[in-house]
Design a protein around this motif. Structure first.
Motif, short mmCIF file in Angstrom:
data_model
loop_
_atom_site.label_atom_id
_atom_site.label_comp_id
_atom_site.label_asym_id
_atom_site.label_seq_id
_atom_site.Cartn_x
_atom_site.Cartn_y
_atom_site.Cartn_z
N TYR A 1 0.60 -1.49 0.08
CA TYR A 1 -0.38 0.25 -0.06
C TYR A 1 0.87 1.66 0.12
CZ TYR A 1 -2.60 4.31 1.77
OH TYR A 1 -3.54 5.21 2.11
N LYS A 6 -1.25 0.13 -6.12
CA LYS A 6 -2.86 0.13 -6.75
C LYS A 6 -3.34 -1.23 -6.62
CE LYS A 6 -6.56 2.38 -8.22
NZ LYS A 6 -7.27 3.81 -8.81
N PHE A 9 -4.28 -4.40 -4.72
CA PHE A 9 -5.46 -4.08 -4.56
C PHE A 9 -6.46 -3.43 -5.32
CE2 PHE A 9 -2.00 -2.42 -2.10
CZ PHE A 9 -2.42 -2.78 -0.17
#
Length: 247
Positions: A1, A6, A9
């Motif tokens: 993170y 990105k 996720f």
């Protein structure tokens, strides 16, 4: 993170909630590599080895003649070079001490080495965005983190109880096909297989009111091998526990 990944996720809530995805400098140290060192110098050498790689990215400073001083220099230079505060992750912080737990003289030497390293987390507070420390033993009596009075121990907080492991809901949804395949192997119904997995692997409870959390290592091995066994114990004998019981 914190590395701004990105892509890892996608499909999760955070992918939509986070708009900026900044790429912070991340310093990740695995202290398990300091285990089984025959000398104190071996521990220092391993710390220096891990520091070397980050100094290639962020540079080395003058007169940094100990692992702790090099660590502090790295945190500061990473912040200066990127313009963003540094993220620090310390995995298995207690690993170097476990080998010497029943050897007071050697344990004190290790404690001094690690305290000099860890205290820099407090010294460099203004240059840090986030710090996360993992371990299995709380060495409060050794004053490893005596200078770190701003740490927050989340080990037994109910809101984090499902952080480490596979919840029962995840088991029933993500692994439904695996459950059925394992049930066929044993000649069980799906519910019988779920009950067997719960009895064998549902042992993680981090809090007074915790979700049912299954050991991820053992559970995935059971599915892979199509056999329910004591995988956690066979993965590594807990010598520290045996020695502590003897004492």
């Amino acid at each position: 993170y914190f590395q701004g990944r990105k892509d890892l996720f996608e499909g999760l809530a955070i992918a939509e909630l986070e708009k900026e995805w900044k790429q912070y400098p991340v310093l990740h140290f695995d202290m398990s590599a300091c285990k089984n060192q025959l000398t104190m110098q071996g521990i220092v050498s391993e710390l220096n080895r891990q520091l070397d790689g980050y100094e290639e990215l962020y540079g080395a400073g003058k007169n940094e003649d100990s692992p702790g001083k090099r660590f502090a220099g790295l945190i500061h230079r990473a912040q200066e070079k990127t313009g963003l505060k540094t993220v620090v992750i310390l995995d298995e912080y207690d690993a170097p001490m476990l080998d010497y737990f029943n050897k007071p003289d050697e344990l004190e030497q290790v404690r001094r080495i690690m305290q000099e390293f860890y205290q820099m987390v407090k010294v460099c507070d203004k240059d840090e965005q986030f710090v996360f420390i993992t371990g299995i033993t709380k060495f409060s009596q050794l004053s490893i983190f005596s200078t770190l009075n701003n740490l927050r121990n989340i080990s037994m907080m109910p809101q984090y109880s499902a952080l480490c492991g596979i919840t029962k809901n995840e088991l029933l949804t993500v692994f439904d096909v695996d459950i059925q395949m394992l049930a066929d192997e044993y000649g069980y119904t799906e519910q019988q297989m779920i009950d067997m997995l719960k009895l064998q692997y549902d042992g993680y409870h981090f809090g007074k009111k915790s979700d049912d959390v299954f050991n991820p290592f053992s559970l995935t091995y059971a599915f892979m091998n199509r056999s329910v066994e004591n995988y956690w114990f066979s993965s590594g004998t807990p010598t520290f526990l045996f020695e502590a019981m003897k004492q």
